[in-house]
Write an enzyme that holds these catalytic residues in place. Sequence first.
Site, PDB file in Angstrom:
ATOM      1  CG  HIS A  99     -23.007  19.752  13.755  1.00  0.00           C
ATOM      2  ND1 HIS A  99     -21.793  19.134  13.946  1.00  0.00           N
ATOM      3  CD2 HIS A  99     -22.737  21.091  13.686  1.00  0.00           C
ATOM      4  CE1 HIS A  99     -20.833  20.057  13.997  1.00  0.00           C
ATOM      5  NE2 HIS A  99     -21.373  21.242  13.841  1.00  0.00           N
ATOM      6  CG  ASP A 110     -18.179  23.689   9.666  1.00  0.00           C
ATOM      7  OD1 ASP A 110     -19.038  24.455   9.204  1.00  0.00           O
ATOM      8  OD2 ASP A 110     -17.914  23.599  10.883  1.00  0.00           O
ATOM      9  CG  HIS A 128     -17.879  23.282  14.541  1.00  0.00           C
ATOM     10  ND1 HIS A 128     -18.259  24.439  13.897  1.00  0.00           N
ATOM     11  CD2 HIS A 128     -17.583  23.624  15.822  1.00  0.00           C
ATOM     12  CE1 HIS A 128     -18.202  25.448  14.758  1.00  0.00           C
ATOM     13  NE2 HIS A 128     -17.794  24.989  15.921  1.00  0.00           N
ATOM     14  CG  ASP A 152     -17.298  27.021  11.050  1.00  0.00           C
ATOM     15  OD1 ASP A 152     -16.639  26.369  10.215  1.00  0.00           O
ATOM     16  OD2 ASP A 152     -18.281  26.557  11.651  1.00  0.00           O
TER      17      ASP A 152
HETATM   18 ZN    ZN Z   1     -19.039  24.758  11.964  1.00  0.00          ZN
END
Ligand code: ZN
Length: 308
Positions: free
Chosen positions: A125, A162, A164, A245
């Site tokens: 991120h 991931d 995200h 995740d």
């Molecule tokens: Zn994540």
Amino acid sequence: MMTRLYHHPIFREHLTGPGHPERPERIVALEAALEAETFQNLDRVLAPEGSVEAIYRCHSVDYVRRIARTIPEEGMARIDGDTMVSPKSFSAALHGIGAACAGVDDVVSGAARNVFVAARPPGHHAERETAMGFCLFNQAAIAARHAQAIHGLERVAIVDWDVHHGNGTQDIFWTDSSVLYVSTHQMPLYPGTGARTETGAGNIVNVPLREDDGTDEFRLAFSEIVLPVLENFRPDLVIVSAGFDAHHRDPLGGLNLIEADFDWATGKLLEIADRFSQRRLVSVLEGGYDLQGLSQSVAAHVKRLMVG
Ligand code: ZN
């Protein structure tokens, strides 16, 4: 040649505060899982400290200074709503970067067959100028740039599974077609980016999945989009932003992957690396917040790295 695991006790000393999902216990749990008999041939190496020069290939000098200034002498400091730092955070991040870059050195020199970096904080991120989502510096991106700058590799692929979207990696390579960024992720979900229409210089490939998607949808996305895109790109190196995740137990994600999916996807990426990248594959830990889901998924991933 063996699979190399980069680890370091400093990764447990980046503190994020009570109740924070990105916590030191993640490293404790996955290292415990990697103590099993199956992993006795893992080549365990202490993560070296990386250089700030390596960071400057992906983040500005001003940004690195800003992060350094937020590090408290004691206690914790908040960078944004969910990104915390403590006295050892900068050192932990530097060791994560050092390990990711050393992993690239290893697979280029042949010192290791492939590499898994068990570091925290995560990185995907972190944008060029912005820390967010538990991330300070973008290890996967920095490793890709290191491969190009130090080893002269031309095309690097970063595959991010991931749950995200890796907005930071997308941001860093938005105009750079020498790096392919291909991501499967849940959408809508934090950080809100990752639509199919976000394509950068044609080098960004986003494959959003819907809440409750699981094995079938993930493998279909991989088979129909991720793998063909990689075959077309013919990377000199494959880097995996390995977040776990998307596991069904994870409290932050709504996908339903199981350990066998990470095993399967790892095998597919090894095939790509075998065909196009002289087997060079470096995997860097990103998310994964259920300790059981994380440790079992890491075990499946690393076991597949070891057996090919
Ligand atoms: Zn994540």
